[in-house]
Design a protein around this motif. Structure first.
Motif, PDB file in Angstrom:
ATOM      1  N   ALA A  16       0.830  -1.212   0.000  1.00 49.09           N
ATOM      2  CA  ALA A  16       0.000   0.000   0.000  1.00 49.09           C
ATOM      3  C   ALA A  16       0.859   1.254   0.000  1.00 49.09           C
ATOM      4  CB  ALA A  16      -0.930  -0.006   1.205  1.00 49.09           C
ATOM      5  N   LEU A  17       1.927   1.262   0.786  1.00 47.72           N
ATOM      6  CA  LEU A  17       2.812   2.414   0.832  1.00 47.72           C
ATOM      7  C   LEU A  17       3.539   2.614  -0.488  1.00 47.72           C
ATOM      8  CD1 LEU A  17       3.986   4.657   2.556  1.00 47.72           C
ATOM      9  CD2 LEU A  17       5.735   3.063   3.322  1.00 47.72           C
ATOM     10  N   ALA A  18       3.991   1.523  -1.098  1.00 42.61           N
ATOM     11  CA  ALA A  18       4.662   1.627  -2.398  1.00 42.61           C
ATOM     12  C   ALA A  18       3.696   2.126  -3.465  1.00 42.61           C
ATOM     13  CB  ALA A  18       5.236   0.274  -2.792  1.00 42.61           C
ATOM     14  N   GLY A  19       2.469   1.662  -3.420  1.00 41.86           N
ATOM     15  CA  GLY A  19       1.465   2.126  -4.386  1.00 41.86           C
ATOM     16  C   GLY A  19       1.159   3.600  -4.222  1.00 41.86           C
ATOM     17  N   ALA A  20       1.049   4.063  -2.991  1.00 39.78           N
ATOM     18  CA  ALA A  20       0.788   5.482  -2.743  1.00 39.78           C
ATOM     19  C   ALA A  20       1.963   6.342  -3.197  1.00 39.78           C
ATOM     20  CB  ALA A  20       0.499   5.710  -1.264  1.00 39.78           C
ATOM     21  N   ALA A  21       3.179   5.880  -2.957  1.00 37.47           N
ATOM     22  CA  ALA A  21       4.363   6.631  -3.391  1.00 37.47           C
ATOM     23  C   ALA A  21       4.432   6.697  -4.912  1.00 37.47           C
ATOM     24  CB  ALA A  21       5.628   5.992  -2.824  1.00 37.47           C
ATOM     25  N   PHE A  22       4.130   5.595  -5.569  1.00 42.38           N
ATOM     26  CA  PHE A  22       4.144   5.596  -7.033  1.00 42.38           C
ATOM     27  C   PHE A  22       3.068   6.528  -7.584  1.00 42.38           C
ATOM     28  CE2 PHE A  22       2.577   3.890 -11.086  1.00 42.38           C
ATOM     29  CZ  PHE A  22       3.731   4.006 -11.835  1.00 42.38           C
ATOM     30  N   ALA A  23       1.883   6.519  -7.000  1.00 40.90           N
ATOM     31  CA  ALA A  23       0.802   7.397  -7.467  1.00 40.90           C
ATOM     32  C   ALA A  23       1.158   8.864  -7.282  1.00 40.90           C
ATOM     33  CB  ALA A  23      -0.484   7.070  -6.718  1.00 40.90           C
TER      34      ALA A  23
END
Length: 52
Positions: A16-23
């Motif tokens: 979830a954190l990696a997805g938020a950072a990528f977004a």
């Protein structure tokens, strides 16, 4: 059983954190349009400016 639950929770949080950072990093920038506008330049007064 507790170790598996903890690992799944950690993995879920990491994804979830990696997805938020990528977004956040792939979102388009809020750039100003290429138009002239009035701006105050210290030492010069009011001028016409353009962000490039």
């Amino acid at each position: 059983m507790r170790k598996i639950t903890r690992r799944v929770a950690t993995l879920t949080a990491t994804v979830a954190l990696a997805g938020a950072a990528f977004a956040a990093t792939s979102a388009p920038a809020n750039a100003m349009p290429n138009e002239w506008y009035r701006c105050w330049v210290s030492g010069h007064g009011w001028m016409w400016c353009m962000d490039v």
